[in-house]
Design a protein around this motif. Structure first.
Motif, PDB file in Angstrom:
ATOM      1  N   ASP A   2       0.835  -1.202   0.000  1.00  0.00           N
ATOM      2  CA  ASP A   2       0.000   0.000   0.000  1.00  0.00           C
ATOM      3  C   ASP A   2       0.876   1.260   0.000  1.00  0.00           C
ATOM      4  O   ASP A   2       0.634   2.210  -0.761  1.00  0.00           O
ATOM      5  CB  ASP A   2      -0.912  -0.051   1.246  1.00  0.00           C
ATOM      6  N   ILE A   3       1.934   1.244   0.831  1.00  0.00           N
ATOM      7  CA  ILE A   3       2.814   2.418   0.908  1.00  0.00           C
ATOM      8  C   ILE A   3       3.529   2.637  -0.427  1.00  0.00           C
ATOM      9  O   ILE A   3       3.548   3.745  -0.965  1.00  0.00           O
ATOM     10  CB  ILE A   3       3.853   2.240   2.053  1.00  0.00           C
ATOM     11  N   VAL A   4       4.095   1.564  -0.983  1.00  0.00           N
ATOM     12  CA  VAL A   4       4.822   1.699  -2.256  1.00  0.00           C
ATOM     13  C   VAL A   4       3.849   2.163  -3.343  1.00  0.00           C
ATOM     14  O   VAL A   4       4.158   3.048  -4.138  1.00  0.00           O
ATOM     15  CB  VAL A   4       5.511   0.368  -2.641  1.00  0.00           C
ATOM     16  N   ALA A   5       2.620   1.604  -3.350  1.00  0.00           N
ATOM     17  CA  ALA A   5       1.640   2.003  -4.370  1.00  0.00           C
ATOM     18  C   ALA A   5       1.344   3.491  -4.280  1.00  0.00           C
ATOM     19  O   ALA A   5       1.196   4.165  -5.303  1.00  0.00           O
ATOM     20  CB  ALA A   5       0.355   1.195  -4.201  1.00  0.00           C
ATOM     21  N   SER A   6       1.281   4.045  -3.062  1.00  0.00           N
ATOM     22  CA  SER A   6       0.985   5.475  -2.959  1.00  0.00           C
ATOM     23  C   SER A   6       2.191   6.316  -3.409  1.00  0.00           C
ATOM     24  O   SER A   6       2.016   7.366  -4.008  1.00  0.00           O
ATOM     25  CB  SER A   6       0.526   5.841  -1.535  1.00  0.00           C
ATOM     26  N   VAL A   7       3.417   5.830  -3.160  1.00  0.00           N
ATOM     27  CA  VAL A   7       4.610   6.584  -3.586  1.00  0.00           C
ATOM     28  C   VAL A   7       4.723   6.595  -5.114  1.00  0.00           C
ATOM     29  O   VAL A   7       5.010   7.634  -5.708  1.00  0.00           O
ATOM     30  CB  VAL A   7       5.886   5.971  -2.939  1.00  0.00           C
ATOM     31  N   VAL A   8       4.476   5.454  -5.760  1.00  0.00           N
ATOM     32  CA  VAL A   8       4.672   5.398  -7.219  1.00  0.00           C
ATOM     33  C   VAL A   8       3.548   6.062  -8.014  1.00  0.00           C
ATOM     34  O   VAL A   8       3.583   6.093  -9.236  1.00  0.00           O
ATOM     35  CB  VAL A   8       4.906   3.948  -7.735  1.00  0.00           C
ATOM     36  N   GLU A   9       2.553   6.612  -7.318  1.00  0.00           N
ATOM     37  CA  GLU A   9       1.516   7.403  -7.987  1.00  0.00           C
ATOM     38  C   GLU A   9       2.105   8.677  -8.608  1.00  0.00           C
ATOM     39  O   GLU A   9       1.550   9.264  -9.519  1.00  0.00           O
ATOM     40  CB  GLU A   9       0.436   7.815  -6.972  1.00  0.00           C
ATOM     41  N   ASP A  10       3.267   9.099  -8.078  1.00  0.00           N
ATOM     42  CA  ASP A  10       3.905  10.323  -8.550  1.00  0.00           C
ATOM     43  C   ASP A  10       4.207  10.262 -10.063  1.00  0.00           C
ATOM     44  O   ASP A  10       4.501   9.189 -10.596  1.00  0.00           O
ATOM     45  CB  ASP A  10       5.222  10.486  -7.768  1.00  0.00           C
ATOM     46  N   LEU A  45      14.575   2.721  -9.170  1.00  0.00           N
ATOM     47  CA  LEU A  45      14.671   2.066  -7.853  1.00  0.00           C
ATOM     48  C   LEU A  45      15.325   3.006  -6.846  1.00  0.00           C
ATOM     49  O   LEU A  45      14.903   3.099  -5.687  1.00  0.00           O
ATOM     50  CB  LEU A  45      15.480   0.766  -7.953  1.00  0.00           C
ATOM     51  N   GLU A  46      16.343   3.725  -7.330  1.00  0.00           N
ATOM     52  CA  GLU A  46      17.032   4.687  -6.449  1.00  0.00           C
ATOM     53  C   GLU A  46      16.057   5.786  -6.016  1.00  0.00           C
ATOM     54  O   GLU A  46      15.984   6.171  -4.852  1.00  0.00           O
ATOM     55  CB  GLU A  46      18.231   5.272  -7.214  1.00  0.00           C
ATOM     56  N   LEU A  47      15.250   6.256  -6.998  1.00  0.00           N
ATOM     57  CA  LEU A  47      14.276   7.303  -6.714  1.00  0.00           C
ATOM     58  C   LEU A  47      13.239   6.791  -5.695  1.00  0.00           C
ATOM     59  O   LEU A  47      12.863   7.491  -4.750  1.00  0.00           O
ATOM     60  CB  LEU A  47      13.576   7.706  -8.021  1.00  0.00           C
ATOM     61  N   LEU A  48      12.815   5.549  -5.888  1.00  0.00           N
ATOM     62  CA  LEU A  48      11.834   4.957  -4.967  1.00  0.00           C
ATOM     63  C   LEU A  48      12.424   4.868  -3.556  1.00  0.00           C
ATOM     64  O   LEU A  48      11.773   5.234  -2.571  1.00  0.00           O
ATOM     65  CB  LEU A  48      11.441   3.556  -5.477  1.00  0.00           C
ATOM     66  N   ARG A  49      13.662   4.401  -3.456  1.00  0.00           N
ATOM     67  CA  ARG A  49      14.334   4.316  -2.147  1.00  0.00           C
ATOM     68  C   ARG A  49      14.373   5.690  -1.486  1.00  0.00           C
ATOM     69  O   ARG A  49      14.090   5.841  -0.306  1.00  0.00           O
ATOM     70  CB  ARG A  49      15.777   3.815  -2.320  1.00  0.00           C
ATOM     71  N   GLU A  50      14.713   6.680  -2.312  1.00  0.00           N
ATOM     72  CA  GLU A  50      14.846   8.042  -1.781  1.00  0.00           C
ATOM     73  C   GLU A  50      13.485   8.555  -1.287  1.00  0.00           C
ATOM     74  O   GLU A  50      13.373   9.096  -0.196  1.00  0.00           O
ATOM     75  CB  GLU A  50      15.430   8.924  -2.888  1.00  0.00           C
ATOM     76  N   ARG A  51      12.441   8.317  -2.107  1.00  0.00           N
ATOM     77  CA  ARG A  51      11.087   8.772  -1.716  1.00  0.00           C
ATOM     78  C   ARG A  51      10.617   8.058  -0.447  1.00  0.00           C
ATOM     79  O   ARG A  51      10.017   8.659   0.431  1.00  0.00           O
ATOM     80  CB  ARG A  51      10.078   8.482  -2.837  1.00  0.00           C
ATOM     81  N   LEU A  52      10.911   6.752  -0.363  1.00  0.00           N
ATOM     82  CA  LEU A  52      10.487   5.989   0.818  1.00  0.00           C
ATOM     83  C   LEU A  52      11.205   6.502   2.068  1.00  0.00           C
ATOM     84  O   LEU A  52      10.614   6.597   3.139  1.00  0.00           O
ATOM     85  CB  LEU A  52      10.768   4.490   0.634  1.00  0.00           C
ATOM     86  N   SER A  53      12.482   6.856   1.891  1.00  0.00           N
ATOM     87  CA  SER A  53      13.241   7.303   3.071  1.00  0.00           C
ATOM     88  C   SER A  53      12.745   8.658   3.574  1.00  0.00           C
ATOM     89  O   SER A  53      12.975   9.022   4.720  1.00  0.00           O
ATOM     90  CB  SER A  53      14.740   7.364   2.748  1.00  0.00           C
ATOM     91  N   ARG A  54      12.058   9.411   2.699  1.00  0.00           N
ATOM     92  CA  ARG A  54      11.578  10.739   3.105  1.00  0.00           C
ATOM     93  C   ARG A  54      10.186  10.697   3.729  1.00  0.00           C
ATOM     94  O   ARG A  54       9.682  11.715   4.191  1.00  0.00           O
ATOM     95  CB  ARG A  54      11.539  11.667   1.883  1.00  0.00           C
ATOM     96  N   LEU A  55       9.557   9.526   3.712  1.00  0.00           N
ATOM     97  CA  LEU A  55       8.185   9.440   4.230  1.00  0.00           C
ATOM     98  C   LEU A  55       8.142   9.718   5.725  1.00  0.00           C
ATOM     99  O   LEU A  55       9.044   9.314   6.465  1.00  0.00           O
ATOM    100  CB  LEU A  55       7.606   8.046   3.988  1.00  0.00           C
ATOM    101  N   ASP A  56       7.068  10.351   6.155  1.00  0.00           N
ATOM    102  CA  ASP A  56       6.865  10.566   7.572  1.00  0.00           C
ATOM    103  C   ASP A  56       6.164   9.308   8.117  1.00  0.00           C
ATOM    104  O   ASP A  56       4.999   9.052   7.794  1.00  0.00           O
ATOM    105  CB  ASP A  56       6.005  11.818   7.778  1.00  0.00           C
ATOM    106  N   VAL A  57       6.918   8.531   8.890  1.00  0.00           N
ATOM    107  CA  VAL A  57       6.425   7.217   9.311  1.00  0.00           C
ATOM    108  C   VAL A  57       5.117   7.336  10.107  1.00  0.00           C
ATOM    109  O   VAL A  57       4.173   6.570   9.895  1.00  0.00           O
ATOM    110  CB  VAL A  57       7.507   6.481  10.142  1.00  0.00           C
ATOM    111  N   ALA A  58       5.049   8.326  10.996  1.00  0.00           N
ATOM    112  CA  ALA A  58       3.851   8.461  11.838  1.00  0.00           C
ATOM    113  C   ALA A  58       2.608   8.758  10.989  1.00  0.00           C
ATOM    114  O   ALA A  58       1.547   8.178  11.207  1.00  0.00           O
ATOM    115  CB  ALA A  58       4.070   9.559  12.872  1.00  0.00           C
ATOM    116  N   SER A  59       2.774   9.652   9.983  1.00  0.00           N
ATOM    117  CA  SER A  59       1.570   9.973   9.216  1.00  0.00           C
ATOM    118  C   SER A  59       1.196   8.827   8.279  1.00  0.00           C
ATOM    119  O   SER A  59       0.022   8.605   7.988  1.00  0.00           O
ATOM    120  CB  SER A  59       1.707  11.310   8.480  1.00  0.00           C
TER     121      SER A  59
END
Ligand SMILES: [Fe+2]
Length: 403
Positions: free
Chosen positions: A234-242, A267-281
């Motif tokens: 679910d998280i990856v699906a929301s990131v790759v909507e970009d 893949l690098e871009l995805l890693r970077e986007r995932l690392s920037r996510l606010d875990v709590a939100s």
């Protein structure tokens, strides 16, 4: 009609989650004793069975331990110009009278009481749930020992049923499975469930049930908590909507060096986007998405619209939680945007809305200052229909108060 909380079924939530959830079966004798009138009943089952055109996928009949082919209890009905298979109630009753167990799947699709039963589980566990109803004739073998792939919360509603539940194995298989009693040895729990008893059976836990001397009806709420793989997907699906992930690469044979370079860049871009996510939100979003999986308390839009038409000059109204964008005035009227509607209202109406903070209530006749009562009421009805205002107290009660 009674409504239920998760604690009504499992008792103290802290104890349940620490000691039983996903670990071992739990029996709560009399947990809902005397509080069954909000749950699906034998009478309601007759009512849903009498609905014409119920698709056969809702029902399963088992007899002598085997599934009865659906052709034995269906009929062909006309739906407009098309023909469809539907349940034949008479055939179902006939199979039941001759010893068949009837299982009704996804009862919450049809019965408000089943949606009311589902809601506390969806809320507490932030995932989807299914309400299944089992009705077994007197002195019937019911179901042979088996385990389910999901957690099940059983509520006995009518009659009684003998249950045997074996210990939850250390290592559990994800699928469903059946056993012989000899394979399983001594059960952990041997109990007769009577109306109001609740039994929690974690997934993968072997169990068997049989009705006693009277018709038995029990409900089972099947819950499959979302696993890590579902949550992460679910998280990856929301990131790759970009838009960055919108392109369409030609994969050729998967050997092209340009494609490999591009893939490694994504893949690098995805890693970077995932690392920037606010875990709590993200956790909050996943929780809310899980709870939105249904249950009671639907929008009741028709009821709301009907209420708008019954508003009286003496009715009390207030702002709803819907966000309203109040635009600029052209000197006479002000633009409003709410729930997808764009309208222009007299400046005095816009000013009245600005002055309401959600808790404040106003009498419908006084909402639009300086105009006749009927015009103010008409403005209030219009704003109620599009979801800006709502009734703050029962119309009749307020009316009586002002008399
Ligand atoms: Fe089961």
């Amino acid at each position: 009609m009674d409504t239920y909380s998760f604690e009504d079924f499992v008792g103290d939530e802290k104890v349940f989650f620490a000691e039983y959830f996903n670990k071992k079966p739990m029996l709560r004798k009399g947990a809902l004793a005397g509080r069954l009138d909000g749950l699906p009943s034998v009478r309601q089952l007759d009512d849903v069975l009498a609905l014409e055109s119920v698709p056969p996928s809702y029902l399963r009949v088992t007899k002598n331990g085997k599934g009865v082919p659906s052709g034995a209890y269906t009929r062909t009905v006309a739906r407009g110009a098309a023909l469809a298979e539907a349940i034949n109630p008479e055939k179902v009753y006939e199979l039941f009278r001759s010893g068949g167990t009837v299982t009704w799947n996804a009862l919450h699709h049809l019965l408000p009481s089943a949606r009311g039963l589902k809601a506390p589980f969806t809320d507490a566990l932030a995932c989807d749930a299914e309400v299944v109803l089992f009705v077994t004739p007197a002195r019937n073998d019911g179901f042979a020992p088996h385990h389910d792939s999901i957690d099940v919360y059983v509520v006995q509603v009518n009659g009684s049923k003998d249950w045997r539940v074996w210990a939850t194995p250390e290592i559990r298989r994800g699928d469903e499975g059946s056993y012989t009693a000899e394979e399983l040895g001594e059960p952990l729990l041997e109990v007769t469930l009577v109306p109001g008893d609740v039994l929690y059976v974690p997934h993968g836990t072997p169990h068997a049930a049989a009705a006693k001397s009277e018709l038995s009806l029990h409900l089972s709420v099947g819950v499959e908590p979302r696993r890590w793989r579902e949550l992460l997907r679910d998280i990856v699906a929301s990131v790759v909507e970009d838009d960055e992930f919108h392109g369409w690469p030609r994969l050729d044979h998967g050997q092209d060096s340009d494609v490999l370079t591009a893939l490694s860049g994504k893949l690098e871009l995805l890693r970077e986007r995932l690392s920037r996510l606010d875990v709590a939100s993200e956790a909050k979003r996943l929780h809310e998405a899980g709870r939105a999986k249904g249950g009671a308390g639907g929008p009741r839009e028709f009821q709301r619209l009907a209420t708008a038409d019954t508003l009286h000059p003496a009715s009390l109204v207030r702002r709803t939680a819907a966000p309203v964008e109040i635009g600029a005035s052209d000197g006479v009227k002000t633009g409003l945007q709410v729930n997808g509607h764009r309208i222009a209202v007299p400046d005095a109406v816009a000013a009245a809305l600005r002055g309401l903070d959600g808790h404040q209530q106003v009498v419908a006749a006084d909402f639009f200052p300086g105009v006749p009562e009927a015009r103010s009421l008409s403005a209030v009805r219009g704003l109620t229909r599009i979801g800006v205002l709502e009734v703050a107290a029962p119309v009749q009660a307020v009316h009586e108060k002002r008399k």
